[in-house]
Write a protein that holds these residues in place. Structure first.
Motif, mmCIF file in Angstrom:
data_model
loop_
_atom_site.group_PDB
_atom_site.id
_atom_site.type_symbol
_atom_site.label_atom_id
_atom_site.label_comp_id
_atom_site.label_asym_id
_atom_site.label_seq_id
_atom_site.Cartn_x
_atom_site.Cartn_y
_atom_site.Cartn_z
ATOM 1 N N GLU A 124 0.821 -1.216 0.000
ATOM 2 C CA GLU A 124 0.000 0.000 0.000
ATOM 3 C C GLU A 124 0.851 1.260 0.000
ATOM 4 O O GLU A 124 0.479 2.270 -0.593
ATOM 5 C CB GLU A 124 -0.937 -0.004 1.206
ATOM 6 N N LEU B 232 0.518 4.245 -2.566
ATOM 7 C CA LEU B 232 0.294 5.602 -2.072
ATOM 8 C C LEU B 232 1.229 6.589 -2.753
ATOM 9 O O LEU B 232 0.820 7.685 -3.158
ATOM 10 C CB LEU B 232 0.494 5.631 -0.563
ATOM 11 N N TRP C 2 -0.073 7.316 -6.190
ATOM 12 C CA TRP C 2 -1.264 8.169 -6.135
ATOM 13 C C TRP C 2 -0.883 9.617 -5.859
ATOM 14 O O TRP C 2 -1.425 10.546 -6.483
ATOM 15 C CB TRP C 2 -2.223 7.668 -5.063
ATOM 16 N N ALA D 92 -8.257 7.689 -4.952
ATOM 17 C CA ALA D 92 -7.176 7.157 -4.118
ATOM 18 C C ALA D 92 -7.690 6.748 -2.739
ATOM 19 O O ALA D 92 -7.218 5.766 -2.161
ATOM 20 C CB ALA D 92 -6.074 8.199 -3.978
ATOM 21 N N VAL E 59 -6.171 3.350 -0.738
ATOM 22 C CA VAL E 59 -5.119 3.457 0.273
ATOM 23 C C VAL E 59 -5.716 4.053 1.539
ATOM 24 O O VAL E 59 -6.855 4.517 1.549
ATOM 25 C CB VAL E 59 -3.931 4.328 -0.215
ATOM 26 N N THR F 59 -3.614 8.628 6.049
ATOM 27 C CA THR F 59 -2.233 8.787 5.582
ATOM 28 C C THR F 59 -2.188 9.609 4.310
ATOM 29 O O THR F 59 -1.328 10.492 4.148
ATOM 30 C CB THR F 59 -1.596 7.405 5.337
ATOM 31 N N LEU F 60 -3.113 9.336 3.397
ATOM 32 C CA LEU F 60 -3.171 10.074 2.135
ATOM 33 C C LEU F 60 -3.361 11.562 2.391
ATOM 34 O O LEU F 60 -2.617 12.401 1.848
ATOM 35 C CB LEU F 60 -4.313 9.536 1.270
#
Length: 324
Positions: free
Chosen positions: A106, A110, A113, A136, A140, A144-145
């Motif tokens: 992941e 990430l 993305w 996204a 993911v 965090t994104l």
């Protein structure tokens, strides 16, 4: 009976070629073939090195055959395409990357993305970028994104920066990490007053169990980017409400000592007074030993022989009181 001419061979195709010349030509061809193979081997070995310079799209394609899960390599390929003005090609590369990287990785996904969203922000539109943000989020970890996106776009002052902040706010309103990051970005950008206003919003949004951690971080940011006096006020509130929290005292002492060392803080006597206060607390022997050691180190750096001896005497008095 007619004489039959012998069939010409590859070695005897050239007119006037002798067996000696034929042997030399064969050796030359073999040498050139080996040199070509050696060059190809060296190039493949260079491409296998993570530090190798990739100069063509084929270089990237060959490297990716052996490293299909490397987000770094895919992103470099995207950047290579953009440098050639091939933005659509870079988009295609990102789609291939997301399809090729294992779903278990992941973190690698990430990274791709984030690169794709940044690509749309720079070469597309805010709407396209936000569409990819939403996509996204389904693949993911959302928190965090958005923490990565906020760090990249929050202080840009453009439409996409505001859109990402508002979207993150809806999703991460109760997250202490989100508010601390926003505060850090505002402080480091010189927007001190805006950062202070964020603290009030944060305390109104996060659970009460997170209040101390949020205030602690904002107090440290005040020392680094804002006002030491304001930071001191926040710390005084913390140690006043939680006088037995050694961790709070320790950070408070750290910030005051660092400010004194940098010449941007209080006078030594003011910091010395804070150390005396900490050493008057009724804590466990282990915690008090830690505080006395901190006080002694402070006096050895900023005090005199007399003040060093005073700390030792204070420690002896504490030990004696515990033995009574």
């Amino acid at each position: 009976q007619p004489i039959v001419e012998p069939e010409s061979t590859e070695e005897n195709q050239d007119e006037g070629e002798t067996p000696k010349n034929s042997s030399r030509l064969k050796r030359e061809k073999k040498r050139r073939r080996q040199a070509t193979e050696h060059d190809l081997f060296d190039r493949e070995r260079a491409l296998a090195s993570s530090n190798a310079t990739l100069e063509t799209a084929d270089d990237y394609e060959r490297r990716l055959l052996g490293s299909p899960n490397s987000s770094l390599l895919w992103i470099r390929f995207m950047a290579f395409c953009v440098s050639l003005g091939q933005v659509d090609k870079a988009r295609e590369i990102s789609e291939r990357a997301l399809a090729s990287i294992s779903y278990r990785l992941e973190g690698e996904k990430l990274n791709v993305w984030l690169a794709r969203i940044n690509l749309e922000a720079r070469h597309g539109s805010a709407e396209q970028a936000m569409a990819h943000v939403e996509q996204a989020c389904r693949e993911v970890d959302e928190k965090t994104l958005f923490l990565h996106l906020v760090e990249s776009f929050y202080c840009r002052g453009d439409d996409i920066g505001e859109l990402i902040f508002q979207s993150a706010l809806r999703r991460l309103k109760t997250s202490e990490e989100f508010w601390i990051l926003c505060g850090k970005l505002k402080f480091s950008a010189g927007e001190v007053q805006n950062a202070r206003e964020l603290l009030d919003r944060a305390l109104a949004s996060v659970p009460k169990s997170a209040h101390v951690r949020v205030i602690l971080k904002f107090a440290q940011l005040e020392y680094r980017f804002g006002s030491a006096e304001q930071g001191r006020t926040l710390f005084e509130g913390l140690v006043g409400n939680f006088p037995r929290r050694l961790d709070l005292w320790s950070v408070f002492l750290d910030m005051e000592t660092l400010s004194l060392r940098n010449g941007s803080g209080p006078e030594a006597e003011q910091v010395r007074s804070l150390y005396r206060r900490s050493c008057s607390l009724e804590l466990s022997s282990k915690k008090m030993k830690f505080l006395f050691q901190r006080f002694l180190s402070f006096e050895k750096e900023f005090g005199t022989t007399k003040t060093v001896e005073a700390v030792k005497e204070l420690a002896r008095d504490y030990v004696a009181s515990r033995m009574e």
